[in-house]
Design a protein around this motif. Structure first.
Motif, mmCIF file in Angstrom:
data_model
loop_
_atom_site.group_PDB
_atom_site.id
_atom_site.type_symbol
_atom_site.label_atom_id
_atom_site.label_comp_id
_atom_site.label_asym_id
_atom_site.label_seq_id
_atom_site.Cartn_x
_atom_site.Cartn_y
_atom_site.Cartn_z
ATOM 1 N N ALA A 27 29.804 72.469 79.620
ATOM 2 C CA ALA A 27 29.534 73.186 78.266
ATOM 3 C C ALA A 27 28.205 72.415 77.710
ATOM 4 O O ALA A 27 27.239 73.246 77.307
ATOM 5 C CB ALA A 27 30.801 72.961 77.286
ATOM 6 N N TYR A 28 28.313 71.078 77.656
ATOM 7 C CA TYR A 28 26.937 70.529 77.450
ATOM 8 C C TYR A 28 25.671 70.801 78.170
ATOM 9 O O TYR A 28 24.611 71.017 77.533
ATOM 10 C CB TYR A 28 27.156 68.861 77.348
ATOM 11 N N ALA A 29 25.714 70.916 79.607
ATOM 12 C CA ALA A 29 24.728 71.221 80.411
ATOM 13 C C ALA A 29 24.271 72.433 80.010
ATOM 14 O O ALA A 29 22.941 72.672 79.978
ATOM 15 C CB ALA A 29 25.189 70.892 81.813
ATOM 16 N N VAL A 30 25.078 73.458 80.005
ATOM 17 C CA VAL A 30 24.592 74.813 79.297
ATOM 18 C C VAL A 30 23.634 74.915 78.162
ATOM 19 O O VAL A 30 22.890 75.392 78.128
ATOM 20 C CB VAL A 30 25.651 75.928 79.482
ATOM 21 N N PHE A 31 24.502 74.273 77.390
ATOM 22 C CA PHE A 31 23.875 74.175 75.913
ATOM 23 C C PHE A 31 22.520 73.217 75.755
ATOM 24 O O PHE A 31 21.628 74.002 75.456
ATOM 25 C CB PHE A 31 24.890 73.340 75.041
ATOM 26 N N ARG A 32 22.492 72.560 76.743
ATOM 27 C CA ARG A 32 21.084 71.595 76.504
ATOM 28 C C ARG A 32 20.149 72.707 77.441
ATOM 29 O O ARG A 32 19.017 72.617 77.075
ATOM 30 C CB ARG A 32 21.307 70.558 77.324
ATOM 31 N N ARG A 33 20.591 73.004 78.491
ATOM 32 C CA ARG A 33 19.556 73.787 79.556
ATOM 33 C C ARG A 33 19.139 75.124 78.464
ATOM 34 O O ARG A 33 18.022 75.383 78.725
ATOM 35 C CB ARG A 33 20.188 74.493 80.747
ATOM 36 N N TRP A 34 19.984 75.777 77.846
ATOM 37 C CA TRP A 34 19.496 77.076 77.091
ATOM 38 C C TRP A 34 18.574 76.466 75.926
ATOM 39 O O TRP A 34 17.845 77.359 75.472
ATOM 40 C CB TRP A 34 20.783 77.815 76.756
ATOM 41 N N GLN A 35 18.720 75.241 75.422
ATOM 42 C CA GLN A 35 17.914 74.776 74.334
ATOM 43 C C GLN A 35 16.450 74.588 75.198
ATOM 44 O O GLN A 35 15.320 74.685 74.496
ATOM 45 C CB GLN A 35 18.493 73.405 73.765
ATOM 46 N N VAL A 36 16.340 73.865 76.183
ATOM 47 C CA VAL A 36 15.299 73.625 76.774
ATOM 48 C C VAL A 36 14.176 74.563 77.191
ATOM 49 O O VAL A 36 13.144 74.796 76.761
ATOM 50 C CB VAL A 36 15.543 72.835 77.983
ATOM 51 N N ASP A 37 14.933 75.906 77.852
ATOM 52 C CA ASP A 37 14.327 77.013 78.185
ATOM 53 C C ASP A 37 14.287 77.905 77.134
ATOM 54 O O ASP A 37 13.713 79.307 77.351
ATOM 55 C CB ASP A 37 14.949 77.434 79.434
ATOM 56 N N ALA A 38 14.429 77.786 76.024
ATOM 57 C CA ALA A 38 14.589 78.487 74.702
ATOM 58 C C ALA A 38 15.417 79.498 74.889
ATOM 59 O O ALA A 38 15.222 80.793 74.166
ATOM 60 C CB ALA A 38 13.011 78.766 74.494
ATOM 61 N N THR A 39 16.558 79.852 75.582
ATOM 62 C CA THR A 39 17.454 80.793 75.687
ATOM 63 C C THR A 39 17.970 81.189 74.244
ATOM 64 O O THR A 39 18.227 82.442 73.911
ATOM 65 C CB THR A 39 18.475 80.419 76.596
ATOM 66 N N TRP A 40 18.244 79.969 73.488
ATOM 67 C CA TRP A 40 18.984 80.364 72.257
ATOM 68 C C TRP A 40 18.087 80.825 71.145
ATOM 69 O O TRP A 40 18.261 81.825 70.580
ATOM 70 C CB TRP A 40 19.430 78.960 71.390
ATOM 71 N N THR A 41 16.628 80.467 71.388
ATOM 72 C CA THR A 41 15.604 81.067 70.418
ATOM 73 C C THR A 41 15.557 82.651 70.943
ATOM 74 O O THR A 41 15.395 83.691 69.912
ATOM 75 C CB THR A 41 14.323 80.622 70.661
ATOM 76 N N ARG A 42 15.539 83.071 72.330
ATOM 77 C CA ARG A 42 15.397 84.386 72.696
ATOM 78 C C ARG A 42 16.469 85.330 72.217
ATOM 79 O O ARG A 42 16.175 86.420 71.803
ATOM 80 C CB ARG A 42 15.015 84.480 74.170
ATOM 81 N N ILE A 43 17.809 84.861 72.173
ATOM 82 C CA ILE A 43 18.894 85.662 72.093
ATOM 83 C C ILE A 43 18.776 85.785 70.505
ATOM 84 O O ILE A 43 19.072 87.181 70.274
ATOM 85 C CB ILE A 43 20.272 84.743 72.240
ATOM 86 N N LEU A 44 18.504 84.859 69.551
ATOM 87 C CA LEU A 44 18.420 85.258 68.114
ATOM 88 C C LEU A 44 17.348 86.197 68.013
ATOM 89 O O LEU A 44 17.483 87.090 67.082
ATOM 90 C CB LEU A 44 17.999 83.935 67.334
ATOM 91 N N THR A 45 16.296 86.046 68.551
ATOM 92 C CA THR A 45 15.115 87.150 68.411
ATOM 93 C C THR A 45 15.502 88.564 68.788
ATOM 94 O O THR A 45 15.265 89.354 68.065
ATOM 95 C CB THR A 45 13.975 86.642 69.266
ATOM 96 N N ALA A 95 19.205 73.981 68.002
ATOM 97 C CA ALA A 95 19.847 74.814 68.784
ATOM 98 C C ALA A 95 21.272 75.148 68.290
ATOM 99 O O ALA A 95 21.872 76.216 68.252
ATOM 100 C CB ALA A 95 19.772 74.291 70.421
ATOM 101 N N THR A 96 21.692 74.092 67.629
ATOM 102 C CA THR A 96 23.183 74.160 67.021
ATOM 103 C C THR A 96 23.106 75.259 65.887
ATOM 104 O O THR A 96 24.100 75.823 65.735
ATOM 105 C CB THR A 96 23.774 72.848 66.783
ATOM 106 N N VAL A 97 21.962 75.107 65.014
ATOM 107 C CA VAL A 97 22.053 75.965 64.030
ATOM 108 C C VAL A 97 21.743 77.346 64.330
ATOM 109 O O VAL A 97 22.252 78.419 64.001
ATOM 110 C CB VAL A 97 20.758 75.654 63.064
ATOM 111 N N GLN A 98 20.952 77.677 65.566
ATOM 112 C CA GLN A 98 20.724 78.837 66.241
ATOM 113 C C GLN A 98 21.850 79.558 66.729
ATOM 114 O O GLN A 98 22.305 80.507 66.580
ATOM 115 C CB GLN A 98 19.623 78.540 67.067
ATOM 116 N N LEU A 99 22.696 78.560 67.447
ATOM 117 C CA LEU A 99 24.051 78.970 67.924
ATOM 118 C C LEU A 99 24.734 79.476 66.904
ATOM 119 O O LEU A 99 25.461 80.703 66.877
ATOM 120 C CB LEU A 99 24.707 77.929 68.746
ATOM 121 N N ALA A 100 24.787 78.640 65.628
ATOM 122 C CA ALA A 100 25.839 79.318 64.489
ATOM 123 C C ALA A 100 25.255 80.797 64.076
ATOM 124 O O ALA A 100 26.044 81.616 63.601
ATOM 125 C CB ALA A 100 25.744 78.271 63.583
#
Length: 291
Positions: free
Chosen positions: A61-79, A280-285
């Motif tokens: 879970a942490y590895a996916v959370f960190r990887r999606w922060q590093v490659d901006a996945t959370w940002t893209r999903i929110l966009t 990234a935690t804020v974006q996830l929420a």
């Protein structure tokens, strides 16, 4: 399904927004299970190592959370969620800007600062990890601040993380610069609200000039000391800025959005050492609350 986990309808909306599954390497774990585990940690504010077994290994879970922060996945999903909302005509583009202070847990301190080059590129290439890691110390202890731009339908269009003791006005232009919603039919992304609402903390000549230059109408009350200084100058002080009291009442939308966002305990109290992780935690929420 446990309390707080995605429903089938929510997963159907989220799954198309996730990055494609790699075709090579070890088969990935169930992504719905992993997402629920990541959200459980943000919702409860618990340490990663306390993740319940039903969500699989906490390391995954942490590895996916960190990887999606590093490659901006959370940002893209929110966009993508913003794009869909704008295409459906839900975003109203009357934007309220404000900030809220969040306490930082002692576990959020201790990230390396020596040797950190100010403004060094962030891992996802979008911004820089601030040299203070977005942490400030005041009489209340360690704090961090979340700046939001929220439209009239409670959609968050921009979020910026700064240290808790920093003022609101210096971060205003950075927040406005983050408003960038691509259009489904092509063309330039939409970046200009039809109106901006803000409290007295944003009543500065620089901010009003910035909004006038971009031709954005605004409703910002004047500070008492500014009004007194203008009156003492007489005719040289100029006219008072226009202020619509009834329009200003709509600014409560951003306050309500802060209250909803802080229902996630991992947001209300910061546990992440790095500002990019907390962002990234804020974006996830925001993503979870938009489904």
């Amino acid at each position: 399904m446990s309390r707080g986990d995605l429903t089938d309808a929510q997963w159907d909306r989220l799954e198309p927004l996730l990055p494609p599954i790699p075709k090579m390497g070890r088969p990935p774990r169930d992504r719905r299970q992993v997402f629920d585990g990541i959200w459980w940690r943000a919702r409860t504010g618990s340490p990663w190592r306390d993740l319940p077994e039903r969500y699989g290994p906490w390391e995954t879970a942490y590895a996916v959370f960190r990887r999606w922060q590093v490659d901006a996945t959370w940002t893209r999903i929110l966009t993508k969620l913003q794009v869909k909302a704008d295409a459906d005509g839900i975003i109203e583009w009357e934007v309220s800007v404000d900030s809220t202070v969040c306490r930082a847990h002692q576990h959020a301190a201790g990230a390396r600062k020596k040797g950190l080059t100010p403004g060094r590129p962030r891992e996802d290439g979008l911004a820089a990890e601030p040299d203070d890691h977005g942490l400030g110390r005041s009489r209340g202890g360690l704090t961090t601040k979340i700046h939001l731009a929220v439209d009239a339908s409670f959609h968050v269009l921009a979020a910026v993380i700064t240290a808790g003791q920093k003022g609101d006005a210096p971060a205003f232009e950075q927040v406005m610069a983050r408003i960038r919603v691509p259009r489904t039919g092509g063309g330039r992304p939409r970046t200009r609200p039809v109106h901006v609402l803000a409290d007295r903390a944003y009543s500065s000549r620089a901010i009003r000039s910035y909004l006038r230059k971009r031709q954005i109408p605004h409703t910002i009350p004047e500070k008492r000391d500014q009004a007194g200084h203008r009156l003492r100058r007489g005719s040289a002080g100029g006219r008072p800025p226009a202020f619509d009291r009834e329009m200003y009442k709509r600014r409560h939308k951003v306050e309500c959005r802060f209250a909803l966002l802080k229902q996630a305990r991992g947001v209300a109290t910061r546990y992440d050492k790095l500002a990019v992780r907390y962002e990234a935690t804020v974006q996830l929420a925001l993503i979870r609350q938009s489904l």
